[in-house]
Each structure stands twice: as structure tokens, then as C-alpha cells.
Design an enzyme around this catalytic site. Structure first.
Site, mmCIF file in Angstrom:
data_model
loop_
_atom_site.group_PDB
_atom_site.id
_atom_site.type_symbol
_atom_site.label_atom_id
_atom_site.label_comp_id
_atom_site.label_asym_id
_atom_site.label_seq_id
_atom_site.Cartn_x
_atom_site.Cartn_y
_atom_site.Cartn_z
ATOM 1 N N ARG B 282 0.850 -1.185 0.000
ATOM 2 C CA ARG B 282 0.000 0.000 0.000
ATOM 3 C C ARG B 282 0.884 1.232 0.000
ATOM 4 O O ARG B 282 1.307 1.706 1.047
ATOM 5 C CB ARG B 282 -0.889 0.003 1.259
ATOM 6 N N HIS B 286 -3.223 5.127 4.334
ATOM 7 C CA HIS B 286 -4.434 4.305 4.444
ATOM 8 C C HIS B 286 -5.616 5.039 3.818
ATOM 9 O O HIS B 286 -6.381 4.468 3.044
ATOM 10 C CB HIS B 286 -4.751 3.959 5.894
ATOM 11 N N TYR B 295 4.534 5.669 11.067
ATOM 12 C CA TYR B 295 4.695 4.231 11.328
ATOM 13 C C TYR B 295 5.514 3.472 10.299
ATOM 14 O O TYR B 295 5.645 2.253 10.403
ATOM 15 C CB TYR B 295 3.340 3.550 11.567
HETATM 16 C C1 LIG Z 1 -15.241 -4.377 11.522
HETATM 17 C C2 LIG Z 1 -14.291 -3.259 11.303
HETATM 18 N N1 LIG Z 1 -13.306 -3.032 12.193
HETATM 19 C C3 LIG Z 1 -12.467 -1.991 12.048
HETATM 20 C C4 LIG Z 1 -12.566 -1.138 10.974
HETATM 21 C C5 LIG Z 1 -11.623 0.061 10.822
HETATM 22 N N2 LIG Z 1 -10.698 -0.127 9.706
HETATM 23 C C6 LIG Z 1 -10.956 0.408 8.494
HETATM 24 S S1 LIG Z 1 -9.816 -0.022 7.357
HETATM 25 C C7 LIG Z 1 -8.918 -0.919 8.476
HETATM 26 C C8 LIG Z 1 -7.680 -1.639 8.037
HETATM 27 C C9 LIG Z 1 -7.957 -2.687 6.987
HETATM 28 O O1 LIG Z 1 -6.776 -3.243 6.507
HETATM 29 P P1 LIG Z 1 -6.724 -4.245 5.268
HETATM 30 O O2 LIG Z 1 -7.879 -5.194 5.335
HETATM 31 O O3 LIG Z 1 -5.380 -4.842 5.224
HETATM 32 O O4 LIG Z 1 -7.003 -3.340 3.975
HETATM 33 P P2 LIG Z 1 -6.119 -2.192 3.343
HETATM 34 O O5 LIG Z 1 -6.536 -0.914 4.014
HETATM 35 O O6 LIG Z 1 -4.698 -2.529 3.594
HETATM 36 O O7 LIG Z 1 -6.457 -2.153 1.903
HETATM 37 C C10 LIG Z 1 -9.520 -0.849 9.739
HETATM 38 C C11 LIG Z 1 -9.005 -1.481 10.962
HETATM 39 C C12 LIG Z 1 -13.603 -1.409 10.052
HETATM 40 N N3 LIG Z 1 -13.796 -0.660 8.971
HETATM 41 N N4 LIG Z 1 -14.426 -2.470 10.239
#
Ligand SMILES: Cc1ncc(C[n+]2csc(CCOP(=O)(O)OP(=O)(O)O)c2C)c(N)n1
Ligand SMILES: Cc1ncc(C[n+]2csc(CCOP(=O)(O)OP(=O)(O)O)c2C)c(N)n1
Ligand SMILES: [Mg+2]
Ligand SMILES: [Mg+2]
Lengths: 325, 394, 325, 394
Positions: B282, B286, B295
Site C-alpha cells: 500500500r 491508508h 509508522y
Molecule cells: C469491523 C471493522 N473493524 C475496524 C474497521 C476500521 N478499519 C478500516 S480499514 C482498516 C484496516 C484494513 O486493513 P486491510 O484489510 O489490510 O485493507 P487495506 O486498508 O490494507 O487495503 C480498519 C481497521 C472497520 N472498517 N471495520
């Protein structure tokens, strides 16, 4: 017409729905060959095949997620959660997904064909985890409907209506009545309209409201009260969301008094919503405070089940208190 | 009833042995070297020029869109945005291997798949500005796209929820006899949710024609993948579920395309799920609410900037003699203008009228919602200045 | 005393708790090195080490299950759920496990040392999934406490009390106030008692009740009402479970009128519980129906957020209606 | 901040290959043949006579208890019971490998582990009759045992919930520096729950000294394991989590004992989780509410009756010269009497007084519970005959 119990009525409704529409599918833990732990889905797999009535792995969140997707695709899933006590792993799918599916997509996508069936309630020596009545949690979730039959006739007509209704419906079956409640049920197809309460008995001094297995409790209390010369109007609420506020308010405006009975813990139970609406609509008609007779604010106890239950005696006493206010 | 023996296929051993970490080596499939040359072992590959050109073009398109909209968020024109920089190959390469009838259920970083399907710039902008033309009626935050016409399921924020839904959707496709599959995108972070477990297991047991596509991009917001799982990634979980599995170089659009093509074929022909893990990074923050500099070091990012999937794929196209640099330049130029024009147009379109606030909760609004709307309208009429976005149209 | 915002106040409380007791541990998504998406846990890992403040994988059910076990073992976990909208995958752990842990074991085992922190509420352009106010769901769960601060001073004192309280506490932080609410906060240790509401302003004509970020909304409405000569008594409820019924009822018995404001959808929201209790206790004192000003019964909308919110104008109008009943 | 590369350990391959089902062959560890002889390859084993004798005795004890209580349920003396017949070796063999300070978190079919720890017959009976002496105060259905003194966590019915709890408990043990582990029992059905996924993954990432012990007994109520998962069992999931894994013959008490001993050693020394899958068969009905004859043939059951773990272990003991048949006969005789006596005693003890209905919801009852109790007592006092079990003691 045939005499049947509530399980048979549910089973009949499922058979009719599956016969009528090949996109109706039944899924859940042990619902397949075995027919479910209560046998509500008996013979469905044998009749309609394994593709349309199937066991799932033990994952309630998976079951409701799967069924939500299946509904979005155009099928009509009827998912069973083995006990309402075990619906909570699926709470996120229900509140954040199922209930918001149509709204968030501007009406492009919908899982409105989904029906979730689940047995609930106490009175069967089930302790903490085979007794809960979680309807109030679901009443606070815009986007779903919550329906609770109190006899076999309702069970069949409401379940057929729920399956065909274009909104996700949580269909809660009072398991204490599964075999205990027997009644005449038409063999053919019929529907009962969702959202309508039923006045079981007219009366003039106080309105009593309950749903599911507690309806017979308020009926019993009413008999005792009538012996004391108190005339009770008895309402079976039938639907928790949306609920028939109009009918309840009209009744209370006449009687001037209201008592609500439910098994779930008192605090923040659904009686609170009814009370709030009624005191708003019938303020000037109320002759005494609206009264709740509910479960205690404890987990559902095993050894003290009898003491915990909002039974007919507690209800009777509350009627007397309310009338004598 | 037949006799069954659930241990019949399991061997036995009388010497104690413990299965250690990473027992299974699952290499990632790649076709292109970092410089865009095909690996020596690879002779040819199943892609035609048009598809390749469309992949490249869409990658460029998304890069431009992302850059512009991150800037628009900084300018305060939209409240939120989320870019997919660095992951274009994984997303667009896979989308290219699908047919239009296949359902796409995405997490939130797959705008490239939507663009590949033909979502217009104006449609993107209408969503990002939540205006009344937006297909989802402006009900969710920016980037929660959805298009029924394009078989792209409306996105929801809760992580992992789309995974069991995809299994169910695919089961429905199978039951309806549709020659189609469902693809379900998610991140390596979302794969920690219980819904992942339920969704994959159910798909495997119920033979659902679904492709689970995991973008392992190394991070979940600030959480590095080694604090997300202790295994070697997500692919190794496939074995446990009995799900056919592919690991692929997510920065290699060609490999992703080929892998997804095969996965689709298997899913459809064997009516069974396939798990693809695309290894990528990525490069973006985010989201616009995030600043990765606290980080991860800049040098780590640079390493991956050098693995830019667009450059790699362009180089290969060039070697193939398929790269039309002028066309790309024109397209880039044109896209930039088009994005800006659509942005300006979208930001001037009103949001939905207030009646829409209660529509679509149910098929038809029940009494309490009608009452709430009518009270609300009376109220807005009394204080029109306070609700300027809806008061003009009561 | 030092001026700080609510995030800093939360952070200070965590630092104090971790300094005082080495069994206090902070866990959740991104709470480690990064300090959480709102930075409430900033520097905790740096100060107390990775073993005591750590990132978890993204599994809310896992987090609460883990923290419940950790608490049962004798540690004092403070688990963060990144947004209250994402607490639902953990709903089963909370209702069926955390809340029933002590009761079901006859007091042999307890996870009372657990605290769950989570930001909630709207007003930050968060749409469906970064805006919800789920307190009413938790109010219906016997065995947990639910606490909601409305300013930095409360946040610190209540969080310290929650961490030390020997019951599982759900500590809900109104995220709209995280940076917006700034106030004087003692630098040292102090606790605010759980279960107590706070009377913010005395008044005679109507009682206004809210919690969290909505407290400032009713204050604003009260100012408008006072200009019309209506004297408002303002109560910050602070704790949802158990809640301070005594203080609220005493107030309503004096003013004769009650308005409750919350962001959550109206139906089966916590206002219903307050209404029910108050009409029971103050029946003869009530001069008009108890009035709710709440969110609509829809998912939390993005574009229509302003219209959706139970703002000061809606509250003001409702005050006028209630007083003129 | 250090540079990290989450793909550094992953190899690459340029030939497309899909990882098919059951790629990893995980044989089950066994020491005893069905006739109780050690397998040829096995020379000796790490168990002492006392432990072996205690395992055998506890297996006999549980068999007697189960038979008696199933009968008691049929007689209507208790409302519910759940037997572990056929799975005694898996449960008791593993419990024997633990130390008293290790926490046991069980599903519901592990009464053998509790008996091994020293739970008395009277304690069993008090729980089954939910009387006021019961350690959990009669608040849950029969079989939901729990004993703080024996480090046996009170059982709860929701499946899988104890799994992440066990990870957390073990993390706490590690942080407190205790030389102890947590063992967490569950069925292959419960392993489908999202909590399994969260619990194993967290334990792996956070290095928790926990043993996950899965009893794969082929059924979850009526659902056969092939409708529960499509992989080859639960062990293969360990790989995906990076959790050290052992598959063992669950009807071979000796192999289970040895495997659990090693697992405990690894968990404690490496402060890491270990997953054990014990292959066994649920000879019993799911519970007294169930009748398996409608979903499996009697012949299938007989097959497994011939693999009775008690018989197998007895034969081995005999060959070792460790079997004291008279002692066993006496023990059996004595146990039967003792169970009957304890049962009779327990059924005559009253349930808890009504004050207990609101205790332990919180550390101290809040105002609303006090009010509810006082209302309830007034009510019971008015209708004493209707609440005979509590009205005598208000
Ligand atoms: C059930 C839930 N818990 C927490 C979140 C908050 N949250 C949004 S994105 C994220 C990280 C997701 O990481 P990943 O699945 O690796 O996807 P990426 O952002 O790397 O594409 C978090 C913790 C959420 N949207 N839904
Ligand atoms: C969350 C949840 N869902 C469903 C149930 C109902 N239920 C009780 S036991 C059981 C089967 C469990 O099978 P398995 O884990 O294999 O254990 P076994 O009974 O074979 O020992 C089910 C579905 C439950 N107790 N909890
Ligand atoms: Mg990621
Ligand atoms: Mg099993």
C-alpha cells in the site's frame, strides 16, 4: 382445517413457500436431513433436495452473511438460527449489513427476501443460553421487521407473509409453545398482514399487551382480574417492528390503563418503547402509570426460573395495583 | 443412511512429530520481472492486445483520479478519500479477467475494478460529492461506490462482512444456473475477521463459485502484517479450508490477470471457491485521514515505489510492441481535464431532497417513518436557513 | 489543573492507571506504536512496552474474547474498539460471555476488571459506519455498566473509575468532542463515581436530559428557551447503566416536564427507558407527555446528517411544544 | 522505525500452479494398536504407572457416571445430561498431561478432565441437581460445571467463545510469570465459529502459552464433519495461523497423553500456542435431547464401539503388567454405589435462596436489582405455594 402444533404450522408454511417458489431455500445448523433440533424443517431436504435445504457449518455470522448475499442475488433464503441465544455472533451482519443493505445502496441492491427464523424464550428449563428473549435489541434496528406468532394459526400465516415480504424479517418463534400450542390451521395458503396487533378480548378497565408465549400469561391473569370485577382488554402485539401503535393507543385511550408483559429483562426492554409512545398519545386519558411486568435484570437463571418469570400471578397483582392507583 | 468414516483418509504415524510454522511453501506466481521483461521460463501468455491496453489505460486512469481526489480532499472539497496507489495491478489485472456478469464485492480500495467495468468519471464524482445523482443517493461516505448496472455491489465499511455474503451470492448464481462467478476483494487485515472464516468455510463446504481475492499490501492502517498474523500470509489458510489457492505477485498485472483467469475457470467449471493472495504494497496512505510517516520509514516506501506496477506493465507492453505512448499521453491529458470538469460539475449538484431520508429503509415507509419525515419537513420549513441544503425543495 | 481536550484526558487516565498497576494492559486495533486512529493511546507502547500496550489483529470478537479471558486471569485489560460501529462482531462475547461471567459461575470467576473503550456518535461526516450511537443495545444487557463522559474532566475521572470498578464497563467516548471539548482537568488522580447523573443547571419549568455530545445541544436549546421565559433544568445523565433514576425523577417531580435528547434512532432508544421509569415515579406530577428528540429511525445518513441530527432547534421546538401542551 | 519487507520470505515461481486440497498430509500420531499392543516402531513411552492407573480409573469413573446420569435423565430426575462415551481417552489422556496450575477451559463434553482434577462425585451431583451447594449456585443448566479451586473455568453454552478467552487467559499467565498454560477444548463443529479464527490468530501473533485441543468426533449434533468443513480436519488450519500443530489418535490414551505433554512443554518453553486435533468418535448421543438413530446407522456406531478407548488402554496396561483387575472391579463397584448415594443426597438439597437471584450480576447489586428483589420477595410471600422451592426461606 387441521389441528396442528406450532412446529407443524411452521413446517407447513415452509413447504408451501418452497413449493410455490423454487428460489426459496432453507439453511442453518442441523436443518437438513435431521430436520432441525426442534424438527421444524423436517422432510424439507428429503422433499426439495439438498441444494434447497442444507446444513451449514456452525457459524451464525457466516449463516446470516451467506443468506444476505443469497437474498441480494435474487433467492429467497429462510435461515434458521438454532436458538435466539446464539444469534449474537450474527448481530453485526444483521445490524450493519442486512438492515442497511437497501438504504446504503440507494435502493439499487436489496436483501429484502431474507427471513431469519429463530426459537426464543424461557419456560423450558433452558438456563442462561436456551431462554433469552432478545426482541428489544432488534426493535432498535431500522431496516428489519420483527414478527412473533403466539399460536399455530399465526405462525403459518405470518411466516408465509414474512417469507414473501420484501424486507428482511426476523421471525421469532416462542419455543415453549412449539408443541404446547395446538390449534386449527387452514391447510391451504394464507397470509396474515405484518405490523398488525390483534385484540384478543375487548375490555374497559385496563389494556394488557404481550406477545408470543406471554399472551397466554396475560390471558390467565385477565381471568383472575375479571373475577375481581376488572374488565381487561387483551392485545397480542404480534409484530415488534414496526408495531401497531395505533391499535394499542386506541385501546388505552378507552381503558385509561396499560400493562405490558414481556420475558426479557425490564431495563430497556420493548415495553419501554410501548410505554413511551402511549404516554405521548394518550397522556390525558391515562388514569394510572403504565405498568411493566417483565423478567428481572439478570441473566436468565436456571434454578430460579419460576421466580424469574413474569407469570400470571405477578401480572394479576400488577393489574390490581394499576387499577387501584 | 450410509456408514461414514471421517478418519478414513487420515494416515497414521508412530513417531511424534510436530507440524511447524510455514510447513507449506507457497511461492508467488509471477510472469514479469521488475524491469518488465518476462521471466526466462515463461514463453507466452494468454492476453490479447486490447485487454492489455485497457488494463494499462485503467491503471493510468486510477492513478490520476487518486492523485486528483487526494488533492481535492486536502482542499476541503470532499471530506474523505482513499487511494489505491501501488495496488493497481492487483485490482485491475484481476478485474480484467472477469466477465461483466460476474458480481464484484469489494472492500473499499478497488475503484480500479469499477473503472475497468466502465464506471464513468462523472459517476465517480457524483459519489464523491454525495449529490442527488449519486447511485447510492449520497447516503454513505465518499468512496462507498456501488452500481447495479455494472454488477458492482455497494461498498460498506465494516471489514470482512462481504466475504460470507459473496459465498451466498455465488451460491445463488449457481442455483440460478448463471454462467457467472462472484469475486470478493479484501485486505490481509480484514482476513482476521470471523466473517472471513465463516465465509471461506461455507464456500468450500457448499461449493460456491466464488473467487476470494486478498490484497496483502503489508499494512492495515498502521498495523504491519506481522502483527496481523503469524503465518506466512493468507494463502496458507486456503489449505485448512480445502480451498484451492493461488499466490500471485500483486504488482505484476500480467500474472494477476492470468491467475484470475484460471481461478475463474476453476470456480465456474468445478463450482468451487478459489482463494488468490496478491502480494503487494500500500504505497498510499491508508486514507486521507492517515499519515503513514509515523509508522513506516520513507525508504521502505521508496523500495516499493521502484516496483511501480504501472511502470512494469508499460515496459512489458513496450517490449511487446503494444505500447502506444502518444495514445497514453493523450489519454492522460484528456483524463485530467475530464476529472476536473466532472469534479466541478458534481460539486454544484444539490444533494437529494429530504424525502429521500426515509426512503429505502423498507420497501415502503412504515407509519413511524412517515411521521418522522413529516415532522422533519415542518421543522425545516420553520428554520430554512439552518438546513440550506434541503430547505429550498420541501 | 491544565487545559486539555478529551483525547488528552483519556490518555492521561490511561497513563495513570498503567503507572499505578502493572496488570493494566491496553489492546486494540492500531493502539500500539501508532497510538490509535484518534491518538488516545499515544505513547503508551513507548512508555510501558509492547507487552502492555499492543496492536491486535482486526477481530473485534477476538479482542473482547481475549480481553475477557485476560480479565478473568487477574489482569486489568482496557480494550479499544476503533469505532462503536464496529463493536457488533463482539456483541456475542459481550452479552453472552462478559456480562454473564460472574453470575453463571456463582461468583467463582469474574472479568469485572475489563474496560472497553470506544468512540461513538455523529457530527463528523461519518455516514452509516462512523456515526452510530449504540448505547441502548448495551443498556439491555444486565451485568455490564455503560458510561459516557461529556467533557475532558469527566472523561478522565470516569475512565479511572471504570478501570478500577470491579464490573465490566463499556466506556463510550463521544468522538465529536475529542478535540472540540477543552477544559480544565486536574493533573493528578481522581475518580468520578459511576452511576451518578449531574445537574448542570437548575430550573423550574422543564427537565432536559442528554448524555455525551448531546449535552451541549440541550444547553444551547435551553438558552433559547430561557429567552422565551422558560426555565430549564439540565441533566447530564453520564451513566446509562445503571442510571441515576432517582436524580432524574426528583427533578421531574419538581419541573413537571421532561425532554430527553439522544442521537440514536428513536424507536427503542434509551429515552424510552427513562420515560417509562419517570412516568411511573412522577405520574401525578407530570404536566405534559414526556418528549423525545432523537435520531430518525433510519441508518445514519451521510448527505442528510444535518437534517438527521436532534439539534438544538429541534430541541427548542420540542421544549415549546411540551411547555405549551 | 525499521524498514520491513513482508514478502521477503516468500519465494516466486513462474509456472502457474494451484494449491489443491489436502496438500499437506498430517498423519495422526498413535502409539497403541487397536488391540492395545504398542506399534512395532515404538519402543518405550513416557508415562509412569501411577499416571496410567489414574487415567484408566478416571475413564472407568466417567463411563459409570455418564451411564448413570443418562438413566437419571430418562427417569426425569434431572432435566439434561451429556455423555462423553467413546471420547474418554482424548479428554482424560490430555488432562493427565497437565499440572494443577494449568487453566482448563472446556466446551461441555470434558467432564473427564474435571474428574481427573479431583472434582468429587458429590460436586458433580450438586451441579447436575442445581442445588444450593453447587459451586455455580445452580444458575446454569446441568453439565455446566466450574471450579475455581481446580482451575476449571465455568462452562458456557455458546460455542467457541472460550477460544479467544483462552488466548487472553494464557497471555495473562505469561505476563504474571506463572509457570502455567491454558488448555482450551472444543469440538470440530465449534471450530467453524468466528471466535475460533480470532482466538487462534491472536494466540499466534501474541505468543500465548495455550493448547487448543480439538475433539474431532465426526459429528456436531446431526451434522457430519464433511458438512462442517471441506479440508481434512482442523489440524491443517494450524498451518495457516503459523501455529504448531499435532494430530493424534483420540482413542489412544497413551498417544494423547504423550502429545499433550509435548504440547505443554512447547507452549510453556516457547510461549507459543499449540493446536492438537484428536481424531475420535462421539459414541454417545449428542445429549439426552438427541437421538442419533435418525442420522447415522447402528453399524457405524458398532465399528467405533470396537475401538473403545478404555478397552485399548486396559489391554496395554495388562501387557505392561500394570493392570490390577481386582482394584478396577472394586473401584467400579464402589463408584456405582458412591454415584447413587451422591445422587440421592444431591436431589434432596434445596436450591439457593431467592436472594441469590440478583447476586453476582454486579459486584454489588445496583438500585434497580435491589428493588426488583424486594418486589419479588413481597410477591413470593403473598403466593408461597406457587414458589415452593424458595418461599420457605424468605
Ligand atoms: C469491523 C471493522 N473493524 C475496524 C474497521 C476500521 N478499519 C478500516 S480499514 C482498516 C484496516 C484494513 O486493513 P486491510 O484489510 O489490510 O485493507 P487495506 O486498508 O490494507 O487495503 C480498519 C481497521 C472497520 N472498517 N471495520
Ligand atoms: C453459538 C452456538 N451455536 C449453536 C449452538 C448449538 N449447539 C450446541 S452443541 C452443537 C454442536 C457442537 O458440535 P462440536 O463442536 O463438534 O462438539 P461435540 O458435540 O461433537 O462434542 C451445536 C450446534 C451453540 N451451543 N452455540
Ligand atoms: Mg492491508
Ligand atoms: Mg463434534
Amino acid at each position: 382445517m387441521a389441528a396442528m402444533n406450532m412446529l407443524q404450522a411452521v413446517n407447513h408454511a415452509l413447504v408451501l413457500a418452497m413449493e410455490e417458489n423454487e428460489r426459496v431455500m432453507v439453511l442453518g445448523e442441523d436443518v437438513g436431513h435431521f430436520g432441525g433440533v426442534f424438527r421444524a424443517t423436517s422432510n424439507l431436504q428429503q422433499t426439495f433436495g439438498k441444494a434447497r435445504c442444507f446444513n451449514t457449518p456452525i457459524t451464525e455470522q457466516g449463516i446470516i452473511g451467506f443468506a444476505t448475499g443469497l437474498a441480494a442475488q435474487g433467492s429467497t433464503p429462510v435461515a434458521e438460527i438454532q436458538f435466539a441465544d446464539y444469534i449474537f455472533p450474527a448481530f453485526d451482519q444483521i445490524i450493519n449489513e442486512t438492515a442497511k443493505f437497501r438504504y446504503r445502496s440507494g435502493g439499487q441492491f436489496s436483501c429484502g427476501s431474507l427471513t431469519i427464523r429463530t426459537p426464543f424464550g424461557g419456560g423450558i428449563a433452558g438456563g442462561h443460553y436456551h431462554s433469552q428473549s432478545p426482541e428489544a435489541f432488534f426493535a432498535h434496528i431500522p431496516g428489519i421487521k420483527v414478527v412473533i406468532p403466539s399460536n399455530p394459526y399465526q405462525a403459518k400465516g405470518l411466516l408465509l407473509a414474512s417469507i414473501r415480504d420484501d424486507n428482511p424479517v426476523l421471525f421469532m418463534e416462542p419455543k415453549r409453545l412449539y408443541r404446547a400450542s395446538v390449534g386449527e390451521v387452514p391447510e391451504g395458503d394464507y397470509e396474515l398482514e405484518l405490523g398488525k396487533a390483534k385484540i384478543i378480548k375487548k375490555g374497559t378497565d385496563i389494556t394488557l399487551v404481550a406477545w408470543g408465549a406471554q399472551v397466554e400469561i396475560i390471558e390467565k391473569a385477565a381471568v383472575m382480574a375479571e373475577e375481581q370485577g376488572i374488565s381487561c382488554e387483551i392485545i397480542d402485539l404480534v409484530c415488534i417492528l414496526p408495531w401497531d401503535a395505533e391499535k394499542v393507543c386506541r385501546s388505552v385511550c378507552n381503558t385509561g390503563r396499560l400493562l405490558i408483559n414481556h420475558e426479557a429483562p425490564e431495563t430497556a426492554g420493548f415495553a419501554a418503547e410501548i410505554t413511551t409512545k402511549v404516554q405521548q398519545e394518550c397522556f390525558l386519558n391515562l388514569e394510572s402509570p403504565i405498568c411493566r411486568v417483565c423478567g428481572l435484570d439478570t441473566p436468565f437463571p436456571f434454578a430460579h426460573e419460576k421466580e424469574y418469570m413474569p407469570d400470571h400471578l405477578k401480572t394479576f397483582e400488577a393489574i390490581i395495583r394499576t387499577v387501584n392507583f | 443412511m450410509k456408514n461414514r468414516n471421517h478418519v478414513s483418509k487420515i494416515g497414521s504415524s508412530h513417531i511424534f512429530k510436530i507440524i511447524e510454522n510455514a510447513l507449506t511453501d507457497i511461492p508467488m506466481f509471477s510472469l514479469l520481472q521488475e524491469n518488465g521483461c518476462l521471466h526466462a521460463e515463461v514463453s507466452d501468455c494468454e492476453i490479447n492486445k486490447n485487454t492489455a491496453a485497457k488494463i494499462l489505460q485503467t491503471m493510468h486512469y486510477i492513478r490520476i483520479l487518486d492523485e486528483r481526489m487526494v488533492a481535492a480532499q486536502r482542499q476541503g472539497r470532499i471530506s474523505f478519500y482513499l487511494a489505491c496507489t501501488g495496488e493497481e495491478a492487483a485490482i485491475i489485472g484481476s478485474a480484467a479477467a472477469l466477465l461483466p456478469q460476474d458480481m464484484i464485492m469489494s472492500q473499499y480500495r478497488e475503484q480500479g475494478a469499477l473503472a475497468y467495468r466502465g464506471f464513468s468519471t462523472q459517476e465517480f464524482m457524483d459519489q464523491l460529492f454525495s449529490n442527488q445523482r449519486e447511485l447510492n443517493k449520497g447516503r454513505q461516505m465518499p468512496i462507498h461506490y456501488g452500481s447495479k448496472a455494472l454488477n458492482f455491489m455497494t461498498i460498506s465499511s465494516p471489514l470482512g462482512t462481504q466475504i460470507p455474503q459473496a459465498s451466498g451470492y455465488a451460491y445463488g448464481q449457481k442455483m440460478a444456473g448463471e454462467p457467472a462467478v462472484t469475486i470478493c476483494y479484501f485486505g490481509e487485515g480484514a482476513a482476521s475477521e470471523g466473517d472471513f472464516h465463516g465465509g471461506l468455510n461455507m464456500a468450500a463446504v457448499l461449493n460456491c463459485p466464488v473467487i476470494f481475492f486478498c490484497r496483502n499490501n503489508g499494512y492495515a492502517i498502521s498495523t504491519p502484517s506481522e502483527e496481523q498474523f503469524a503465518g506466512d500470509g493468507i494463502a496458507s489458510r486456503g489449505i485448512g479450508y480445502g480451498v484451492k489457492t493461488i499466490r500471485v505477485d500483486g504488482n505484476d498485472a500480467l500474472a494477476v490477470y492470468v491467475a484470475t483467469l484460471k481461478a475463474r475457470e476453476i470456480a465456474l467449471q468445478k463450482q468451487s471457491p478459489v482463494l488468490i493472495e496478491a502480494m503487494t504494497y500500500r504505497l498510499a496512505a491508508h486514507s486521507t485521514s492517515d499519515d503513514p510517516s509515523s509508522y513506516r520509514p520513507k525508504e521502505e516506501e521508496s523500495l516499493w515505489k521502484h516496483r511501480d506496477p504501472i511502470v512494469r506493465f508499460s515496459n512489458w507492453m513496450k517490449q511487446k510492441g503494444w505500447l502506444d505512448e502518444t495514445a497514453i499521453a493523450n489519454f492522460t491529458e484528456h483524463t485530467k481535464e475530464q476529472v476536473l470538469a466532472a469534479l466541478k460539475e458534481a460539486e454544484n449538484v444539490a444533494i437529494s431532497g429530504i424525502d429521500e431520508i426515509i426512503e429505502d429503509v423498507y420497501d415502503t415507509p412504515p407509519w413511524h417513518l412517515k411521521q418522522q419525515l413529516s415532522d422533519l419537513k415542518t421543522h425545516i420549513a420553520k428554520y430554512p436557513k439552518h438546513y440550506p441544503r434541503t430547505s429550498g425543495r420541501l
